[in-house]
Design an enzyme around this catalytic site. Structure first.
Site, mmCIF file in Angstrom:
data_model
loop_
_atom_site.group_PDB
_atom_site.id
_atom_site.type_symbol
_atom_site.label_atom_id
_atom_site.label_comp_id
_atom_site.label_asym_id
_atom_site.label_seq_id
_atom_site.Cartn_x
_atom_site.Cartn_y
_atom_site.Cartn_z
ATOM 1 N N HIS A 130 5.717 -12.681 7.595
ATOM 2 C CA HIS A 130 5.935 -11.303 7.139
ATOM 3 C C HIS A 130 7.126 -11.274 6.186
ATOM 4 O O HIS A 130 8.063 -12.061 6.347
ATOM 5 C CB HIS A 130 6.202 -10.358 8.323
ATOM 6 C CG HIS A 130 5.966 -8.923 7.981
ATOM 7 N ND1 HIS A 130 6.930 -8.128 7.417
ATOM 8 C CD2 HIS A 130 4.856 -8.153 8.081
ATOM 9 C CE1 HIS A 130 6.422 -6.922 7.204
ATOM 10 N NE2 HIS A 130 5.171 -6.913 7.586
ATOM 11 N N HIS B 154 -1.874 -8.919 2.060
ATOM 12 C CA HIS B 154 -1.561 -7.635 2.732
ATOM 13 C C HIS B 154 -2.724 -7.317 3.686
ATOM 14 O O HIS B 154 -3.022 -8.110 4.582
ATOM 15 C CB HIS B 154 -1.322 -6.583 1.644
ATOM 16 C CG HIS B 154 -0.790 -5.262 2.124
ATOM 17 N ND1 HIS B 154 -0.165 -5.084 3.329
ATOM 18 C CD2 HIS B 154 -0.802 -4.026 1.540
ATOM 19 C CE1 HIS B 154 0.193 -3.806 3.469
ATOM 20 N NE2 HIS B 154 -0.194 -3.145 2.399
ATOM 21 N N SER C 154 0.828 -1.222 0.000
ATOM 22 C CA SER C 154 0.000 0.000 0.000
ATOM 23 C C SER C 154 0.859 1.269 0.000
ATOM 24 O O SER C 154 0.547 2.235 -0.701
ATOM 25 C CB SER C 154 -0.973 0.005 1.178
ATOM 26 O OG SER C 154 -0.310 -0.219 2.393
ATOM 27 N N ARG D 181 3.058 -4.550 16.760
ATOM 28 C CA ARG D 181 1.659 -4.099 16.619
ATOM 29 C C ARG D 181 0.718 -5.184 17.147
ATOM 30 O O ARG D 181 -0.348 -4.893 17.677
ATOM 31 C CB ARG D 181 1.360 -3.776 15.148
ATOM 32 C CG ARG D 181 2.257 -2.674 14.583
ATOM 33 C CD ARG D 181 2.068 -2.505 13.087
ATOM 34 N NE ARG D 181 2.412 -3.702 12.344
ATOM 35 C CZ ARG D 181 2.246 -3.864 11.036
ATOM 36 N NH1 ARG D 181 1.732 -2.897 10.312
ATOM 37 N NH2 ARG D 181 2.599 -5.003 10.436
ATOM 38 N N ASP E 138 -2.256 -8.335 11.758
ATOM 39 C CA ASP E 138 -3.609 -8.775 11.422
ATOM 40 C C ASP E 138 -4.093 -9.954 12.271
ATOM 41 O O ASP E 138 -5.284 -10.264 12.272
ATOM 42 C CB ASP E 138 -3.672 -9.148 9.935
ATOM 43 C CG ASP E 138 -3.309 -7.968 9.058
ATOM 44 O OD1 ASP E 138 -3.844 -6.871 9.305
ATOM 45 O OD2 ASP E 138 -2.482 -8.127 8.144
#
Ligand code: CMX
Length: 441
Positions: A319, A272, A242, A328, A374
């Site tokens: 990843h 993604h 992105s 995160r 995620d």
């Protein structure tokens, strides 16, 4: 918001002069080598661009202008009575390299709230014309594209503006876009899942708190979650799909609306940003298949094996750059420990975290068996009643606007040129291997 714009320009002028000197003195220095395998395998590890707003370390995770997520949680301004950072503070930091004062963050909130009031009504008409079953990310991108009609940069460019002034119009477009996308995103949500009932913005709320309100979630906990969520998803250096897409499209002097919409089409891919919906879908399918809402480690392990045997990825794990648990993920886990330690879905996410890495590791080919951002986010949203998981990537997209648009401002202020890497064909490669083609020399 003249203070931010003036400070940004001063910082950009200073850096621009430094970059000129760096290129003049050191421009010929080599910064790495490229192997043949890298050009076939997603250009992994090739340093190919400068991106000022954040930097990813494979072992440690993301730093925004040098600050880790726990440091941001400590240092950035908070909402009154809140403990999570305000995304306004992060945006200021990414634009200037400085931690803003509470007053600066508040002024930025107010500025975005004012800009949001000038929403063109045709945006909603464009969304209303779409079939309801259209995926929320598609609707979101169409909403962003409908906003493009208001691009100041596109208008000024067609009138013939001096290139030295591009940055100023890119800045205005970016600020308008960031101000208006929560309403676009919330409209998509309420139209698709809540029968189209509209909610009026509360001007006194911060950007993320108001977004929670526009979505129809007024619990204090959800507002705090949105502040954290919008902060941690905002940026992840420049090479991810992105950010890189926004950067690439923006380099053609496509305006921020066009560039951001392009980036969002990349975020909508399952490898993604769409992984956040895939994670919760996978958990629900697992619960159904196992006949329990609280699967144990053995049951999860068996389901993971089935996923792998079926030739699918385990969503939320792995990843391209990170080689440790994503900070995160950890920030969201800490939030859950504080606000919902007994939640069943959250506990399943934690059980998956105990179970999946050794299995992925045992396969020997996966470079990072650890969870990414995620893997956790959906469980937090479910807790507050947002069960419509096809919508989750839109939340990611609203947050990502902060990082990629701050970065786009920097690209134009630093006058970065159009991006145009070299490509070759396999015919070239074969000829080169035989010593017949010197195309890369
Ligand atoms: N489950 C199963 N297999 C996986 C895997 C996972 N979670 N992660 C990687 N692999 C596989 C790859 O598909 C690849 O297989 P092949 O050699 O058969 O093609 C192999 O392991 C090596 O891949 P890698 O070098 O470790 O990972 P990549 O850099 O190619 O890909 C990523 C990274 C994120 C696309 C991948 O780990 C993945 O597909 N994860 C699941 C989807 C996901 O969670 N994406 C979100 C990432 C964060 C974000 O951008 O939002």
């Amino acid at each position: 918001m003249e203070k931010l714009k003036t400070l940004f320009k001063a910082k950009a002028d200073q850096l621009s002069a430094e970059i000129k000197d760096i290129i003049k003195e050191h421009g010929a220095k080599k910064i790495g080598e490229v192997n043949l395998s890298q050009i076939y395998q997603g250009m992994r590890g090739i340093t190919g661009m400068v991106y000022e707003t954040s930097l990813l370390d494979a072992q440690e995770g993301i730093r925004f202008r040098g600050y880790t997520i726990p440091e941001l949680q400590q240092k950035l301004p908070k909402a009154i009575g809140g403990t999570e950072p305000l995304p306004e503070g992060l945006f200021w930091l990414m634009m200037t390299g400085e931690i803003p004062s509470d007053a600066d963050a508040k002024t930025l909130s107010q500025d975005w709230s004012e800009r949001a009031k000038k929403m063109p009504t045709h945006v909603y008409k464009a969304l209303d014309s779409l079939p309801l079953e259209t995926h929320p990310m598609t609707q979101f991108v169409i909403g962003v594209m409908a906003l493009q009609n208001d691009s100041i940069f596109a208008k000024k460019y067609s009138e013939g503006v001096n290139k030295k002034d591009y940055w100023s119009f890119i800045y205005e477009d970016s600020m308008n876009l960031i101000a208006r996308i929560p309403a676009v995103a919330a409209y998509v949500y309420r139209r698709k899942y809540k029968g189209g009932t509209e909610v009026t913005a509360i001007d006194s709320l911060d950007w993320a708190g108001n977004f929670a309100h526009l979505l129809g979630f007024d619990q204090d906990g959800f507002k705090e979650l949105m502040r954290l969520y919008m902060t941690i998803h905002a940026d992840h250096e420049g090479g991810n799909v992105s950010a890189h897409t926004t950067h690439l499209v923006g380099s053609a002097l496509s305006d921020p609306y066009l560039a951001f919409a392009a980036g969002m089409n990349g975020l909508a891919g399952p490898l993604h940003g769409l992984a956040n919906q895939e994670v919760i879908k996978w958990i629900f399918e697992m619960q159904k298949s196992l006949g329990t809402e609280t699967p144990n480690g053995e049951q999860i392990a068996a389901y993971v094996q089935k996923t792998l045997t079926d030739g699918k990825v385990v969503p939320g794990y792995g990843h391209a750059v990170l080689r440790k648990t994503d900070p995160r993920f950890t920030a969201q886990q800490e939030f859950a420990k504080k606000h919902m330690p007994d939640d069943k879905v959250v506990n399943t996410v934690w059980k998956i975290f105990e179970t999946v890495p050794p299995i992925l590791q045992s396969l020997g080919k996966i470079k990072n068996p650890w969870p990414n951002v995620d893997a956790h986010s959906g469980a937090l949203l479910i807790h507050y009643g947002m069960k419509d998981y096809e919508y989750y990537t839109v939340l990611f997209g609203v947050s990502r606007a902060l990082g990629v648009l701050a970065s786009l401002c920097w690209c134009r202020a630093l006058n970065f040129p159009i991006e145009r890497p070299k490509s070759v064909t396999t015919e070239n490669v074969k000829a080169w291997l035989k010593g017949e083609d010197q195309v890369w020399e």
